[in-house]
Design an enzyme around this catalytic site. Structure first.
Site, mmCIF file in Angstrom:
data_model
loop_
_atom_site.group_PDB
_atom_site.id
_atom_site.type_symbol
_atom_site.label_atom_id
_atom_site.label_comp_id
_atom_site.label_asym_id
_atom_site.label_seq_id
_atom_site.Cartn_x
_atom_site.Cartn_y
_atom_site.Cartn_z
ATOM 1 N N CYS A 284 3.488 -101.938 -78.795
ATOM 2 C CA CYS A 284 3.428 -100.590 -78.164
ATOM 3 C C CYS A 284 3.360 -100.871 -76.404
ATOM 4 C CB CYS A 284 2.099 -99.995 -78.863
ATOM 5 S SG CYS A 284 0.531 -101.059 -78.442
ATOM 6 N N THR A 285 2.980 -101.876 -76.361
ATOM 7 C CA THR A 285 2.755 -102.266 -74.848
ATOM 8 C C THR A 285 4.152 -102.360 -74.076
ATOM 9 O OG1 THR A 285 0.529 -103.206 -74.825
ATOM 10 C CG2 THR A 285 1.980 -103.973 -72.996
#
Ligand SMILES: [Zn+2]
Length: 429
Positions: A206-207
């Protein structure tokens, strides 16, 4: 030429209060170091391997073998000092052996240009000591499983000392390094202390997808997410220049979009291949420690390293030695996981029993078993059909031994493990 061994003779010809247990100084120790009975294997002929080979040859070892499957790349030349620009593309093991043999008279380095897995166990058995100059955990685990497979045990479960094959392991990562001495069955093996090797740090997806903050985030986004979306069905190959360029360009675009500096082609290679720059001096220091330990193992001139030394050179120099302990339940170097069976049980029933055993069932999925050098059952591949007939035979018939220790292999294991059968029907008598 006699002067050549002046320094090593100072160590071997003098007693003192720092010598190892049972050490008897004398010129015959150098003869021992150089006799045909003392053979050293250097595993790896890369950054660390070049240093180890040079140190072994200059420290008085004569019979040295080296094994490495790699060929020389131009990027190796800054630190793998046995290689020249004209050697690019040639076998590391062959060129390293040739160079040492030409430079250090009297030394016989025998090269093996192949994978370590290609050599039979008997090959590894011939060496007095094995020195590892490797850069992968998998290769270390493999070598560990080989030396541990030589182990024999007494009836009380203690290690038969004559079966111990000492191994010295060196490793470097940038300015950090370690050296360790492994006496399998006596000091901890790799599997006993596997937790020393932390899993590689991965960024949360997700980062990468939502909130990139650093140049490596942008690179991993291009490598792990964009590649799969844009070039579906194509396997990313880190050695393919075009693939790497593609990832670099996409990472650069993304970094510009988010205003993140620092994406370069070199960094892209580093992140994708997980490369930490190799430092020649770290290799030299760790190699020196490893070869010194090899000399100690052969001559007993000083107590050995007990048993793990780490070196840190990024901010000043710091070293620290820890005496790690064996894991008494280690599946690789302990006498084995006990399994109660009856001699009248078929091999099939024994395998079924393994799959409901509280310890074994967590480790195994589809086990293959062997006894000594004999395959009892091979779960996969062409030997399955050949060995299937054994499934209906009784274990008493297949394994006529008082203390039967089976070697069990499984795709879910990185190295074979031991299972010690306990015949419950025998105990009654
Ligand atoms: Zn172990």
């Amino acid at each position: 030429m006699e002067d050549r061994w002046h320094d090593i003779d100072l160590i071997l010809n003098r007693a003192g209060n720092l010598v190892g247990p049972g050490f008897e100084p004398g010129p015959e120790l150098r003869d021992l170091l150089q006799s045909d009975d003392t053979r050293v294997l250097c595993v790896g002929a890369g950054g660390l391997g070049c240093e180890i080979l040079k140190d072994l040859a200059l420290s008085g070892f004569v019979n040295i073998d080296v094994i490495d499957m790699d060929t020389i790349d131009v990027s190796n030349l800054n630190r793998q000092f046995l290689f020249r620009p004209r050697d690019v593309g040639k076998s590391k093991a062959l060129v390293a052996a040739e160079r040492i043999n030409a430079r250090v008279s009297g030394v016989q380095v025998v090269p093996h240009h192949c994978r370590i897995e290609e050599k039979p166990a008997e090959f590894y058995k011939q060496f007095t000591v094995i020195v590892l100059g490797l850069d992968s955990l998998e290769a270390r685990r493999y070598m560990n499983s080989v030396v541990c497979s030589f182990l024999g045990f007494e009836d009380d479960g203690s290690t038969d000392f004559s079966t111990i094959k000492p191994m010295v392991d060196g490793g470097t990562e940038g300015f950090k390094g370690h050296a360790r001495v492994i006496y399998p069955g006596y000091t901890p093996c790799f599997e006993c202390t596997l937790w020393l090797f932390p899993p590689q740090v991965k960024f949360p997806l997700c980062t990468l997808a939502e909130t990139p903050r650093t140049a490596p985030h942008c690179i991993e986004y291009a490598h792990l997410i964009l590649w799969g979306q844009v070039r579906q069905g194509e396997d990313f190959d880190a050695d393919n220049e075009e693939h790497m360029q593609w990832v670099y360009q996409r990472a650069l675009e993304r970094s510009q979009q988010y205003g993140i500096p620092g994406v370069t082609y070199q960094l892209t290679q580093g992140v994708v291949k997980n490369i930490i720059p190799a430092i020649a001096s770290t290799n030299a220091i760790i190699s020196a420690v490893c070869v010194l330990e090899a000399i100690k193992i052969v001559t007993m001139c000083s107590p050995g390293l007990n048993n793990y030394m780490m070196y840190m050179g990024s901010q000043g120099i710091y070293t620290h030695t820890v005496a790690y302990e064996r894991d008494p339940k280690c599946p690789i170097c302990s006498p084995g996981v006990p399994l109660d069976v009856e001699q009248s049980m078929t091999l099939k029933e024994v395998l079924d029993k393994m799959m409901v055993d509280p310890v074994l069932s967590t480790l195994l999925k589809k086990p293959s078993v062997s006894y000594g050098s004999k395959n009892l059952y091979v779960a996969q591949g062409i030997f399955e059909a050949d060995t299937r007939v054994n499934l209906q035979k009784t274990i008493g018939e297949l394994v006529p031994d008082e203390r039967p220790i089976l070697t069990v292999n499984d795709k879910s294991l990185s190295a074979p493990m031991r299972v010690m059968l306990r015949f419950t029907d025998k105990m009654v008598m």
